[in-house]
Design a protein around this motif. Sequence first.
Motif, PDB file in Angstrom:
ATOM      1  N   VAL A 174       4.094 -59.185 -25.779  1.00 37.33           N
ATOM      2  CA  VAL A 174       5.101 -58.542 -24.937  1.00 37.33           C
ATOM      3  C   VAL A 174       4.612 -57.140 -24.594  1.00 37.33           C
ATOM      4  CG1 VAL A 174       7.453 -57.627 -24.859  1.00 37.33           C
ATOM      5  CG2 VAL A 174       7.027 -59.872 -25.866  1.00 37.33           C
ATOM      6  N   GLY A 205      15.051 -56.202 -27.523  1.00 37.52           N
ATOM      7  CA  GLY A 205      14.347 -56.618 -26.308  1.00 37.52           C
ATOM      8  C   GLY A 205      13.151 -57.496 -26.625  1.00 37.52           C
ATOM      9  N   THR A 209      12.641 -61.672 -25.792  1.00 39.27           N
ATOM     10  CA  THR A 209      11.770 -61.785 -24.621  1.00 39.27           C
ATOM     11  C   THR A 209      10.664 -62.805 -24.914  1.00 39.27           C
ATOM     12  OG1 THR A 209      12.194 -59.515 -23.924  1.00 39.27           O
ATOM     13  CG2 THR A 209      10.189 -60.552 -23.087  1.00 39.27           C
ATOM     14  N   GLY A 213       6.246 -61.464 -21.726  1.00 38.00           N
ATOM     15  CA  GLY A 213       7.259 -60.697 -21.017  1.00 38.00           C
ATOM     16  C   GLY A 213       7.030 -59.202 -21.122  1.00 38.00           C
ATOM     17  N   GLU A 214       8.072 -58.436 -20.778  1.00 36.00           N
ATOM     18  CA  GLU A 214       7.935 -56.976 -20.720  1.00 36.00           C
ATOM     19  C   GLU A 214       9.229 -56.320 -21.194  1.00 36.00           C
ATOM     20  OE1 GLU A 214       6.368 -55.121 -17.039  1.00 36.00           O
ATOM     21  OE2 GLU A 214       8.267 -54.005 -17.031  1.00 36.00           O
ATOM     22  N   VAL A 215       9.074 -55.228 -21.925  1.00 33.95           N
ATOM     23  CA  VAL A 215      10.204 -54.391 -22.336  1.00 33.95           C
ATOM     24  C   VAL A 215       9.895 -52.964 -21.918  1.00 33.95           C
ATOM     25  CG1 VAL A 215      11.585 -53.529 -24.263  1.00 33.95           C
ATOM     26  CG2 VAL A 215      10.766 -55.889 -24.294  1.00 33.95           C
ATOM     27  N   ASP A 232      14.564 -55.524 -20.464  1.00 31.97           N
ATOM     28  CA  ASP A 232      13.609 -56.560 -20.847  1.00 31.97           C
ATOM     29  C   ASP A 232      13.653 -57.711 -19.849  1.00 31.97           C
ATOM     30  OD1 ASP A 232      15.466 -58.782 -21.710  1.00 31.97           O
ATOM     31  OD2 ASP A 232      16.096 -57.303 -23.178  1.00 31.97           O
ATOM     32  N   THR A 233      12.647 -58.562 -19.908  1.00 36.77           N
ATOM     33  CA  THR A 233      12.584 -59.749 -19.049  1.00 36.77           C
ATOM     34  C   THR A 233      12.853 -60.991 -19.891  1.00 36.77           C
ATOM     35  OG1 THR A 233      10.186 -59.875 -19.413  1.00 36.77           O
ATOM     36  CG2 THR A 233      10.944 -58.666 -17.465  1.00 36.77           C
ATOM     37  N   GLY A 234      13.806 -60.867 -20.806  1.00 31.03           N
ATOM     38  CA  GLY A 234      14.075 -61.918 -21.765  1.00 31.03           C
ATOM     39  C   GLY A 234      15.022 -62.991 -21.283  1.00 31.03           C
ATOM     40  N   SER A 285      23.373 -57.801 -17.825  1.00 33.94           N
ATOM     41  CA  SER A 285      22.455 -58.909 -18.086  1.00 33.94           C
ATOM     42  C   SER A 285      22.722 -60.073 -17.149  1.00 33.94           C
ATOM     43  CB  SER A 285      22.591 -59.375 -19.536  1.00 33.94           C
ATOM     44  OG  SER A 285      21.630 -60.366 -19.836  1.00 33.94           O
ATOM     45  N   GLY A 290      17.008 -61.464 -17.815  1.00 34.50           N
ATOM     46  CA  GLY A 290      16.770 -60.276 -18.630  1.00 34.50           C
ATOM     47  C   GLY A 290      18.021 -59.448 -18.837  1.00 34.50           C
TER      48      GLY A 290
END
Length: 329
Positions: A174, A205, A209, A213-215, A232-234, A285, A290
């Motif tokens: 991540v 996050g 995720t 992904g990304e936080v 986040d992209t969770g 959200s 995310g």
Amino acid sequence: MTEAGYYGRASTAEIRLKRRDGSWVWTEMRCRPAPSAHGEAADIVVITRDVTERKRHERALIEARDMAEAASNAKSRFLANMSHELRTPLNAIIGFSEVMTREMFGALGSPRYLEYARLVNESGAHLLELINGVLDMSKIEAGKFEISEEMFDFADVAKSALRFVKLPAERKSVALKAAVAQSAATIFADRRAVKQILINLLTNGIKFTPRGGEVRVSAVRALRGIEIAVADTGVGIGPEDLTRLGKPFEQVEGAHVRSQEGTGLGLALVRALAQKHGGDAVIESTLGEGTIVRVTLPFAAVSADGGRIVEPAIAAAPAQASEELRGAA
């Protein structure tokens, strides 16, 4: 009756009356002036009804509420006072297992011993983290958690929080990113509380995720002081669960969530710590896309000349990013 007779307006009173048999009864007495005729003094109409059963229910509800509050306060006081007793043995476990993991006094022998020492260390650290969350929430509920505000470099605290969660992020591949606006690089708040807010949000996050992904953590000077956001992209949160989140020990239902460890205190602590600063935490959200948690600290802004801004900012400042931190496995 004075209200009705003297002032000419309706009134209500609750009166406890004694029956002939010696028992007591609660009554509700409603008085109102009757329409007068030819300017003569008005009569007073009085309606009395038995409200003993209602009063009994009211008293039962009050007693139940008092008992629940007393139990909750006792629990909070107990956990708040147990911090030393719970943390001391755990710190010893973590410390000694770290000594063994590093083989500071010589080799352990079998590689399995080294692996077991590492597992003991990681498990102890995880348990201490969970206990710290419960204790901090209990202190807040018991009114024993005090914030100590100071002026500090928020960018440094953000870097420290990112370093703290770097290992779990790398394990899941991540990416960690941060953008701190120049106007939010220095803030006035409780350093420890702000770091705890960041760590809790970053940990959540990363936890929710998927791999790759990304936080991202960011901070800007906003309409109400300083706004910190962790996005986040969770997996996201459904609308039916958003209302429950932020309450102690509440967690989202779902197969992915149930597979994750935790007490459900992360967001509750974030909100409580933000409220200690006079602010709040808002969760935005979309399921499958995310989550963004925005934390407002309305009295944390610092002016360009280094003075604290007591009143919330009138207008939002431009969000020029002072730095971009990236980390990926």
